[in-house]
Design a protein around this motif. Structure first.
Motif, PDB file in Angstrom:
ATOM      1  N   ASP A 157      20.039 -30.941 -38.717  1.00  0.00           N
ATOM      2  CA  ASP A 157      19.326 -30.312 -39.719  1.00  0.00           C
ATOM      3  C   ASP A 157      19.387 -28.814 -39.817  1.00  0.00           C
ATOM      4  O   ASP A 157      19.264 -27.999 -38.947  1.00  0.00           O
ATOM      5  N   ARG A 159      16.857 -25.840 -41.753  1.00  0.00           N
ATOM      6  CA  ARG A 159      15.412 -25.567 -42.627  1.00  0.00           C
ATOM      7  C   ARG A 159      15.280 -24.088 -43.103  1.00  0.00           C
ATOM      8  O   ARG A 159      15.495 -23.308 -42.053  1.00  0.00           O
ATOM      9  N   ILE A 176      11.920 -25.904 -46.232  1.00  0.00           N
ATOM     10  CA  ILE A 176      12.870 -26.695 -47.322  1.00  0.00           C
ATOM     11  C   ILE A 176      14.266 -26.782 -46.410  1.00  0.00           C
ATOM     12  O   ILE A 176      14.570 -25.818 -45.757  1.00  0.00           O
ATOM     13  N   ILE A 178      17.779 -29.513 -45.448  1.00  0.00           N
ATOM     14  CA  ILE A 178      18.832 -30.649 -45.463  1.00  0.00           C
ATOM     15  C   ILE A 178      18.977 -31.353 -44.146  1.00  0.00           C
ATOM     16  O   ILE A 178      19.235 -30.343 -43.130  1.00  0.00           O
ATOM     17  N   THR A 190      22.491 -38.595 -45.349  1.00  0.00           N
ATOM     18  CA  THR A 190      21.990 -37.173 -45.655  1.00  0.00           C
ATOM     19  C   THR A 190      20.808 -37.259 -46.447  1.00  0.00           C
ATOM     20  O   THR A 190      20.384 -38.121 -47.271  1.00  0.00           O
ATOM     21  N   THR A 191      19.959 -36.229 -46.260  1.00  0.00           N
ATOM     22  CA  THR A 191      18.408 -36.285 -47.047  1.00  0.00           C
ATOM     23  C   THR A 191      17.990 -34.969 -47.199  1.00  0.00           C
ATOM     24  O   THR A 191      18.432 -33.853 -46.313  1.00  0.00           O
ATOM     25  N   GLY A 192      17.274 -34.714 -48.197  1.00  0.00           N
ATOM     26  CA  GLY A 192      16.347 -33.530 -48.323  1.00  0.00           C
ATOM     27  C   GLY A 192      15.215 -33.654 -47.639  1.00  0.00           C
ATOM     28  O   GLY A 192      14.536 -34.738 -47.575  1.00  0.00           O
ATOM     29  N   LEU A 193      14.656 -32.196 -47.245  1.00  0.00           N
ATOM     30  CA  LEU A 193      13.414 -32.144 -46.275  1.00  0.00           C
ATOM     31  C   LEU A 193      12.543 -31.215 -46.908  1.00  0.00           C
ATOM     32  O   LEU A 193      12.986 -30.070 -47.272  1.00  0.00           O
ATOM     33  N   LEU A 194      11.507 -31.499 -47.048  1.00  0.00           N
ATOM     34  CA  LEU A 194      10.277 -30.729 -47.756  1.00  0.00           C
ATOM     35  C   LEU A 194       8.942 -30.717 -46.824  1.00  0.00           C
ATOM     36  O   LEU A 194       8.460 -32.004 -46.503  1.00  0.00           O
ATOM     37  N   GLN A 215      10.639 -36.728 -46.825  1.00  0.00           N
ATOM     38  CA  GLN A 215      12.062 -37.015 -46.653  1.00  0.00           C
ATOM     39  C   GLN A 215      12.352 -37.774 -47.747  1.00  0.00           C
ATOM     40  O   GLN A 215      12.101 -38.740 -48.041  1.00  0.00           O
ATOM     41  N   PHE A 216      13.451 -37.145 -48.619  1.00  0.00           N
ATOM     42  CA  PHE A 216      13.751 -37.677 -49.694  1.00  0.00           C
ATOM     43  C   PHE A 216      14.699 -39.106 -49.654  1.00  0.00           C
ATOM     44  O   PHE A 216      14.628 -39.641 -50.771  1.00  0.00           O
ATOM     45  N   THR A 224      12.229 -42.636 -50.688  1.00  0.00           N
ATOM     46  CA  THR A 224      11.485 -41.304 -50.256  1.00  0.00           C
ATOM     47  C   THR A 224      10.218 -41.745 -49.125  1.00  0.00           C
ATOM     48  O   THR A 224       9.479 -42.616 -49.564  1.00  0.00           O
TER      49      THR A 224
END
Length: 268
Positions: A157, A159, A176, A178, A190-194, A215-216, A224
């Protein structure tokens, strides 16, 4: 492009960004660990310095039928290559898991989880004149681990992280990113991270915090997931910090329903 090549390109790009005159050396003040919160800070260990962050963590999961209890020993080793760049080795290391179900015997698993190699590089020291340093953290998890925790694919990942002094004694750490991960079925996704951590400096030695991570996508065809935790840190000395935290899943299925963690960070 393969995962390793993609992350390697990001690492090279990050190095080029931070090698110019805009980079500002980090102050050698009090220790700034990345544990125990979910979000991480932009702080760099410092040139020629090393930092060890160790913890113990207990997690509980319950899907309505099966109950899982997991004990793990998260560890992060940080080595300062310069005042704006550090190398990192990270993982949950030794992990023991107990599965209980209403029908059939329980199951026990133990072993080593995958370990990552990575970096943190300072990008900026200020944004818009405010004291808000930013950095990037990149990790690659080669195929590693043992037993039930062994990975089949390389994962990783990237960030972007920051530290914003939003008010006297209050600091916000937004993250923020990925990720390219492997789920329980050994399928890549794959996923988005916040994530974000809000710190309050209660005293010279004590800091309170609350943070959350999202984690989206939790798995290849998942939804999510989100978790929130809160805790406190205690600055024993300029180079040593203790911490404790508790957390709870907000939504999703892969994050633990409950967690309890304690640890120590030491700078050398």
């Amino acid at each position: 492009m393969k995962l390793a090549s993609l992350l390697a390109s990001m690492v090279v790009s990050t190095w080029m960004l931070t090698a110019g005159p805009a980079a500002v050396a980090a102050e050698d003040d009090e220790i700034s660990p990345d544990r125990p919160g979910i979000a991480e800070s932009s702080g760099i260990v410092g040139s020629g310095r090393a930092q060890i962050e160790l913890g113990v963590q207990h997690e509980a999961r319950n899907d309505g039928i099966r109950r899982t209890r997991t004990f793990l020993v998260p560890a992060l080793f940080r080595f300062g290559a310069s005042e704006t760049f550090e190398l990192r080795i990270e993982g949950d290391t030794y992990t023991r898991e107990k599965l209980s179900q209403p029908t059939g015997p329980g199951e026990h698993s133990e072993g080593m989880t995958p370990t990552s190699i990575g970096l943190k590089a300072r990008l900026t020291d200020a944004v818009g004149g405010a004291k808000a340093p930013t950095a990037v953290i990149a990790r690659i998890f080669p195929r590693s681990g043992t037993g039930e925790f062994k990975s089949v694919h390389a994962t990783g990942d990237v960030r972007w992280v920051a530290d914003w002094e939003v008010a006297p004694k209050w600091t916000l750490n937004p993250n923020i990113g990925i990720g390219a991960y492997e789920d329980d079925d050994q399928q890549r996704y794959t996923t988005g991270l916040l994530a974000g951590t809000l710190d309050y400096q209660a005293s010279q030695a004590v800091k309170l915090f609350i943070d959350s991570g999202v984690q989206f996508r939790e798995r290849r065809h998942g939804k999510t997931g989100a978790i929130v935790d809160l805790g406190a840190t205690y600055l024993v000395s300029r180079d040593t910090q203790l911490d404790v935290s508790i957390g709870r899943r907000v939504t999703g299925t892969t994050f633990p329903r409950r967690l309890l963690s304690a640890g120590v960070a030491r700078r050398f």
